[in-house]
Scaffold this motif. Structure first.
Motif, PDB file in Angstrom:
ATOM      1  N   LEU A 166       0.817  -1.223   0.000  1.00 48.09           N
ATOM      2  CA  LEU A 166       0.000   0.000   0.000  1.00 48.09           C
ATOM      3  C   LEU A 166       0.847   1.268   0.000  1.00 48.09           C
ATOM      4  O   LEU A 166       0.296   2.374   0.049  1.00 48.09           O
ATOM      5  CB  LEU A 166      -0.946  -0.015   1.206  1.00 48.09           C
ATOM      6  N   SER A 167       2.145   1.086  -0.062  1.00 48.75           N
ATOM      7  CA  SER A 167       3.036   2.247  -0.105  1.00 48.75           C
ATOM      8  C   SER A 167       2.629   3.170  -1.259  1.00 48.75           C
ATOM      9  O   SER A 167       2.374   2.703  -2.375  1.00 48.75           O
ATOM     10  CB  SER A 167       4.479   1.764  -0.308  1.00 48.75           C
ATOM     11  N   GLY A 168       2.508   4.445  -0.963  1.00 49.35           N
ATOM     12  CA  GLY A 168       2.104   5.395  -2.005  1.00 49.35           C
ATOM     13  C   GLY A 168       0.608   5.678  -1.972  1.00 49.35           C
ATOM     14  O   GLY A 168       0.137   6.580  -2.658  1.00 49.35           O
ATOM     15  N   THR A 169      -0.136   4.898  -1.193  1.00 48.37           N
ATOM     16  CA  THR A 169      -1.556   5.201  -0.990  1.00 48.37           C
ATOM     17  C   THR A 169      -1.718   5.759   0.428  1.00 48.37           C
ATOM     18  O   THR A 169      -0.795   5.687   1.245  1.00 48.37           O
ATOM     19  CB  THR A 169      -2.453   3.947  -1.113  1.00 48.37           C
ATOM     20  N   ALA A 170      -2.920   6.255   0.720  1.00 47.08           N
ATOM     21  CA  ALA A 170      -3.183   6.786   2.067  1.00 47.08           C
ATOM     22  C   ALA A 170      -3.810   5.723   2.981  1.00 47.08           C
ATOM     23  O   ALA A 170      -4.233   6.019   4.089  1.00 47.08           O
ATOM     24  CB  ALA A 170      -4.097   8.004   1.964  1.00 47.08           C
ATOM     25  N   VAL A 171      -3.883   4.488   2.483  1.00 44.02           N
ATOM     26  CA  VAL A 171      -4.536   3.423   3.262  1.00 44.02           C
ATOM     27  C   VAL A 171      -3.598   2.930   4.361  1.00 44.02           C
ATOM     28  O   VAL A 171      -2.426   2.639   4.112  1.00 44.02           O
ATOM     29  CB  VAL A 171      -4.950   2.253   2.336  1.00 44.02           C
ATOM     30  N   ARG A 172      -4.136   2.846   5.578  1.00 46.91           N
ATOM     31  CA  ARG A 172      -3.320   2.464   6.734  1.00 46.91           C
ATOM     32  C   ARG A 172      -3.598   1.010   7.132  1.00 46.91           C
ATOM     33  O   ARG A 172      -4.687   0.491   6.900  1.00 46.91           O
ATOM     34  CB  ARG A 172      -3.628   3.402   7.915  1.00 46.91           C
ATOM     35  N   VAL A 173      -2.607   0.390   7.734  1.00 45.99           N
ATOM     36  CA  VAL A 173      -2.771  -0.984   8.243  1.00 45.99           C
ATOM     37  C   VAL A 173      -2.123  -1.069   9.616  1.00 45.99           C
ATOM     38  O   VAL A 173      -0.974  -0.657   9.798  1.00 45.99           O
ATOM     39  CB  VAL A 173      -2.112  -2.036   7.325  1.00 45.99           C
ATOM     40  N   SER A 174      -2.869  -1.588  10.573  1.00 45.48           N
ATOM     41  CA  SER A 174      -2.364  -1.696  11.936  1.00 45.48           C
ATOM     42  C   SER A 174      -2.683  -3.074  12.498  1.00 45.48           C
ATOM     43  O   SER A 174      -3.707  -3.674  12.150  1.00 45.48           O
ATOM     44  CB  SER A 174      -3.033  -0.649  12.837  1.00 45.48           C
ATOM     45  N   THR A 175      -1.821  -3.538  13.378  1.00 47.07           N
ATOM     46  CA  THR A 175      -2.061  -4.808  14.081  1.00 47.07           C
ATOM     47  C   THR A 175      -2.048  -4.543  15.578  1.00 47.07           C
ATOM     48  O   THR A 175      -1.140  -3.885  16.089  1.00 47.07           O
ATOM     49  CB  THR A 175      -0.955  -5.823  13.748  1.00 47.07           C
ATOM     50  N   VAL A 176      -3.057  -5.060  16.254  1.00 52.13           N
ATOM     51  CA  VAL A 176      -3.147  -4.945  17.716  1.00 52.13           C
ATOM     52  C   VAL A 176      -3.020  -6.350  18.296  1.00 52.13           C
ATOM     53  O   VAL A 176      -3.798  -7.240  17.943  1.00 52.13           O
ATOM     54  CB  VAL A 176      -4.509  -4.339  18.134  1.00 52.13           C
ATOM     55  N   ALA A 177      -2.028  -6.538  19.154  1.00 47.64           N
ATOM     56  CA  ALA A 177      -1.747  -7.876  19.687  1.00 47.64           C
ATOM     57  C   ALA A 177      -1.936  -7.904  21.201  1.00 47.64           C
ATOM     58  O   ALA A 177      -1.022  -7.548  21.948  1.00 47.64           O
ATOM     59  CB  ALA A 177      -0.328  -8.283  19.309  1.00 47.64           C
ATOM     60  N   PRO A 178      -3.101  -8.321  21.666  1.00 48.15           N
ATOM     61  CA  PRO A 178      -3.338  -8.367  23.113  1.00 48.15           C
ATOM     62  C   PRO A 178      -2.834  -9.661  23.738  1.00 48.15           C
ATOM     63  O   PRO A 178      -2.799 -10.703  23.092  1.00 48.15           O
ATOM     64  CB  PRO A 178      -4.868  -8.307  23.240  1.00 48.15           C
ATOM     65  N   GLY A 179      -2.499  -9.564  25.007  1.00 48.23           N
ATOM     66  CA  GLY A 179      -2.205 -10.746  25.813  1.00 48.23           C
ATOM     67  C   GLY A 179      -3.440 -11.142  26.602  1.00 48.23           C
ATOM     68  O   GLY A 179      -4.564 -11.015  26.104  1.00 48.23           O
ATOM     69  N   LEU A 180      -3.237 -11.561  27.841  1.00 48.11           N
ATOM     70  CA  LEU A 180      -4.334 -12.091  28.651  1.00 48.11           C
ATOM     71  C   LEU A 180      -5.432 -11.049  28.877  1.00 48.11           C
ATOM     72  O   LEU A 180      -5.179  -9.983  29.434  1.00 48.11           O
ATOM     73  CB  LEU A 180      -3.777 -12.546  30.006  1.00 48.11           C
ATOM     74  N   CYS A 181      -6.618 -11.405  28.462  1.00 42.59           N
ATOM     75  CA  CYS A 181      -7.735 -10.460  28.555  1.00 42.59           C
ATOM     76  C   CYS A 181      -8.974 -11.194  29.061  1.00 42.59           C
ATOM     77  O   CYS A 181      -9.364 -12.212  28.481  1.00 42.59           O
ATOM     78  CB  CYS A 181      -7.998  -9.860  27.175  1.00 42.59           C
ATOM     79  N   SER A 182      -9.569 -10.690  30.120  1.00 42.47           N
ATOM     80  CA  SER A 182     -10.781 -11.329  30.657  1.00 42.47           C
ATOM     81  C   SER A 182     -12.020 -10.676  30.051  1.00 42.47           C
ATOM     82  O   SER A 182     -11.919  -9.712  29.293  1.00 42.47           O
ATOM     83  CB  SER A 182     -10.790 -11.202  32.179  1.00 42.47           C
TER      84      SER A 182
END
Ligand code: 8X3
Length: 248
Positions: A166-182
């Motif tokens: 997507l380089s050169g576009t305005a589109v973003r990509v993100s990753t969220v990596a959670p650990g232990l979550c109740s």
């Protein structure tokens, strides 16, 4: 205000996220399998929550539903790939192949399918954001994490590779990596037992679905020139100091 597709919207992180985003004034297209749960959420959140009942692993049905959705909402700004699951904690040599197949179908194939459907529209309008839910299990190995962790490692790498394309576009990509979550069905689904799942969170201040929802909202609301590539979250009570040694 943005229009966000949230998969796995009926419970856990997805429901917390829908609540957060609607409260901020965004529109949420909430995808999930369970119609009754979606209906309850729709009754709670009102008209800025648009429920869509679909099993994303059913490719033909998903195609039809996504086609309708894109026609009705041509300006989707954000895709939050939250749907995913873990099944079992058996070691690989004892694991059930069907459970591996189900994790791959949901955590990888269905995520790819919806991403493939929505990404061209984002590039065309030169705006958009894909936010994928990874996991600490995709970063740190543990016994019994085998295929679940591997599907999440796939998600982490996919995010980086999408950024490259997507380089050169305005589109973003993100990753969220959670650990232990109740506060989610995650461990009940994984272990098939409510009590065993509850024991995992006993006497631990685990992350909450609201922590994850707040993080995703922050990433999504960041200025357009800023991309959060990858963010990992753990409760203070958790660490990665787990390298085990087997002694004879
Ligand atoms: C969930 C984190 O540690 O339960 O993705 O695998 S863990």
């Amino acid at each position: 205000m943005k229009t966000a597709v949230v998969t796995g919207a009926s419970s856990g992180f997805g429901a917390a996220l829908a609540r957060k985003l609607v409260a901020e004034g965004h529109t949420v297209l909430g995808l999930a399998r369970r119609q009754d749960k979606l209906d309850a959420l729709a009754a709670e959140l009102g008209e800025r929550f648009f429920p869509v009942s679909v099993d994303l692993t059913d490719r033909a049905r998903a195609d039809a539903v996504l086609g309708d959705l894109m026609a009705r909402f041509p300006n989707i700004d954000v895709l939050i790939n939250n749907a995913g699951l873990a099944l079992g904690v058996d070691k690989a040599q004892d694991a059930k192949l069907e459970q591996w197949d189900t994790m791959v179908a949901t955590n990888i194939s269905a995520l790819l399918h919806i991403t493939h459907a929505l990404l061209p529209g984002m590039v065309k309008q030169n705006k958009g954001h894909i936010i994928n839910l990874g996991s600490t299990a995709g970063e740190y190995a543990y016994a019994g994490g085998n295929v679940y962790g591997a599907t999440k490692a796939f998600v982490h790498q996919l995010g980086l590779n999408l950024r490259a394309d997507l380089s050169g576009t305005a589109v973003r990509v993100s990753t969220v990596a959670p650990g232990l979550c109740s506060g989610t069905d995650f461990s009940t689904v994984r272990l098939g037992d409510k009590d065993k799942a509850a024991a995992l969170y006993q006497n631990v201040d685990a992350l909450t679905p609201e922590d994850i929802a707040n993080t995703i909202a922050w990433i999504m609301n960041a200025p357009a020139h800023m991309n959060v590539n990858y963010i990992e979250l753990m409760p203070v009570a958790q660490s990665f100091a787990g390298l085990s040694v087997h002694r004879k």
